[in-house]
Design an enzyme around this catalytic site. Structure first.
Site, short mmCIF file in Angstrom:
data_model
loop_
_atom_site.label_atom_id
_atom_site.label_comp_id
_atom_site.label_asym_id
_atom_site.label_seq_id
_atom_site.Cartn_x
_atom_site.Cartn_y
_atom_site.Cartn_z
N SER A 63 25.26 12.70 43.54
CA SER A 63 25.94 13.18 42.82
C SER A 63 26.60 11.93 41.58
O SER A 63 26.15 10.83 41.70
CB SER A 63 27.01 14.40 43.13
OG SER A 63 27.05 14.93 41.81
N ASP A 79 22.11 -0.93 37.05
CA ASP A 79 21.17 -0.76 35.71
C ASP A 79 21.54 -2.15 35.00
O ASP A 79 20.70 -2.65 34.58
CB ASP A 79 20.43 0.49 35.73
CG ASP A 79 19.85 1.53 36.10
OD1 ASP A 79 18.86 0.83 37.31
OD2 ASP A 79 19.04 2.72 35.51
N LYS A 126 21.11 13.61 44.76
CA LYS A 126 21.62 14.59 43.61
C LYS A 126 21.86 13.90 42.89
O LYS A 126 22.89 13.71 42.15
CB LYS A 126 23.41 15.55 45.25
CG LYS A 126 23.46 16.33 44.24
CD LYS A 126 22.75 17.45 44.16
CE LYS A 126 23.78 18.70 43.82
NZ LYS A 126 24.03 18.57 42.21
#
Length: 420
Positions: free
Chosen positions: A321, A332, A346
């Site tokens: 999460s 990224d 999640k």
């Protein structure tokens, strides 16, 4: 679970009307759809409120007519009369949530909701672990360090089959968790399936304790690498994390190991605040993809204090999460190398709504995407450097992933991004 928001959905309003109508007993003995519609309008339009038409579709009474029929038949004919109206009401709401076929959209009765609130406040009585629904199974995300669960040998990835002999297949995740929790100094037996080759079934007896969680801990190893561990993203995490960064900078460390292993997530705002410490202003931290396809980026709150220092993020199958949001954002943006194991996966957003009697529903409203629009839900993140914890290493007290992270940061040219 992410932080609460003030959102109103017509389906939620309709569900609340059902609860109010049932609770007031308007439909006991009702025979006609016209009576049902009349009662529904009476309940849905209290003094000073918006009209019933504004709260739900105009034909909502017709859509719920079959429910009123069933309610009436149960009240008049069931052998075990009188029937507990609250129990029927909760069952109806559970049925609506289960019909969504989404393990994260759930109903919580008042007791379970109180337990959930207590855990978010950082103190409760239980065994000290996080459990999520994965592939229809109650799966351990991560036992907390030093907790009774960890001491008894519970591991991330274990599947809970029974609690004190009671099978929990078919129970919602909060319902299963409420069975595990209980007063301090009492014991609970978990029957678990531990995946492997071969898989094994184990019975673990665990003595409950009062669980108090410290969100952030830190240390500087060998004088040059700061290791900052975040156990969960609570409301106090941003402040604690900022203090840890200040200590690291004061000791002129050459790099930071951000340890997000066994971190089940928490508040979105706290996750965004942590990622913001490593990213320049206006950088996207995570993208919220709504059901209609619209995408809402969540950006850096303000430029952080650690924009240039090399970073390695430790992840494992208990990283979930909000922790996946932070790890995905730093990866990224080429701000960190991910080291360890693939993460939990999640990546959906649940908005909690507390109902008038203290019960609550959580509704999945969106999916999380990383800044490069990689899907998290059901997929997780794959580390740049794979280091799998071994049973031998755990027995010997070795932390191979941490050792590899420190090695990367102490190399002649410390990397702050994955190699192309």
């Amino acid at each position: 679970m992410m932080g609460p928001r003030c959102l109103l959905f017509s389906t939620f309003a309709a569900g609340l009307v059902v609860a109010l109508a049932f609770g007031a007993g308007y439909f006991v003995g009702s025979q006609e759809a016209a009576q049902a519609r009349s009662a529904l309008q009476t309940v849905a339009t209290p003094t000073g409120s918006r009209s019933a038409q504004a709260l739900q579709p105009a034909d909502v009474a017709d859509r719920f007519g079959i429910l009123w029929e069933a309610w009436d038949l149960i009240q008049r004919e069931y052998i075990g009369r009188p029937v507990d109206s609250t129990r029927l009401t909760y069952g109806a709401i559970r049925g609506m949530m289960e019909a969504l076929d989404d393990p994260y959209s759930i109903f919580l009765d008042p007791r379970t909701q109180r337990l959930q609130k207590a855990s978010l406040n950082g103190a409760y009585e239980g065994i000290g672990t996080t459990i999520e629904m994965k592939n229809g199974q109650h799966t351990v995300v991560a036992p907390f360090e030093g907790s009774p669960a960890a001491g008894a040998g519970l591991r991330a990835g274990d599947i809970v089959l029974r609690v004190d002999g009671q099978g929990i297949i078919g129970l919602s995740m909060p319902e299963a968790v409420s069975l595990v929790r209980g007063p301090a100094d009492t014991s609970v037996q978990l029957t678990i399936l531990r995946p492997g080759d071969p898989a094994e079934t184990l019975d673990l007896t665990i003595v409950r304790k009062r669980i108090t969680t410290q969100s952030v801990t830190s240390e500087v190893t060998d004088g040059d690498v700061a290791v900052i561990r975040i156990r969960s993203f609570s409301s106090s995490t941003p402040r604690q994390f900022d203090a840890a960064l200040r200590r690291a900078q004061s000791q002129q460390t050459r790099g930071i190991v951000l340890d997000l292993r066994d971190n089940p997530g928490g508040f979105l705002s706290s996750a965004v605040a942590v990622a913001s410490q490593f990213l320049p202003t206006d950088s996207v931290v995570v993208i919220e993809q709504l059901g209609n396809g619209n995408q809402q980026p969540h950006r850096v709150l303000r430029s952080g204090r650690s924009l240039d220092i090399p970073v390695v993020v430790l992840v494992n199958k208990g990283t979930a999460s909000g922790a996946e949001i932070v790890a995905g954002a730093l990866a990224d943006h080429d701000r960190a190398i991910l080291v360890g194991e693939s993460t939990f996966g999640k990546g959906t957003v649940q908005i909690p709504h507390e109902l008038s009697d203290g019960s609550a529903i959580r509704i999945t409203t969106a999916r999380w995407l990383t800044p490069s629009r990689h899907i998290i839900q059901g997929v997780g993140l794959t580390p740049d450097v794979v280091v799998t914890a071994t049973a031998e290493g755990r027995t010997a007290g070795e932390d191979q992933a941490l050792a590899r992270a420190q090695q990367l940061l102490r190399s002649p040219a410390p990397a702050s991004a994955p190699a192309a």
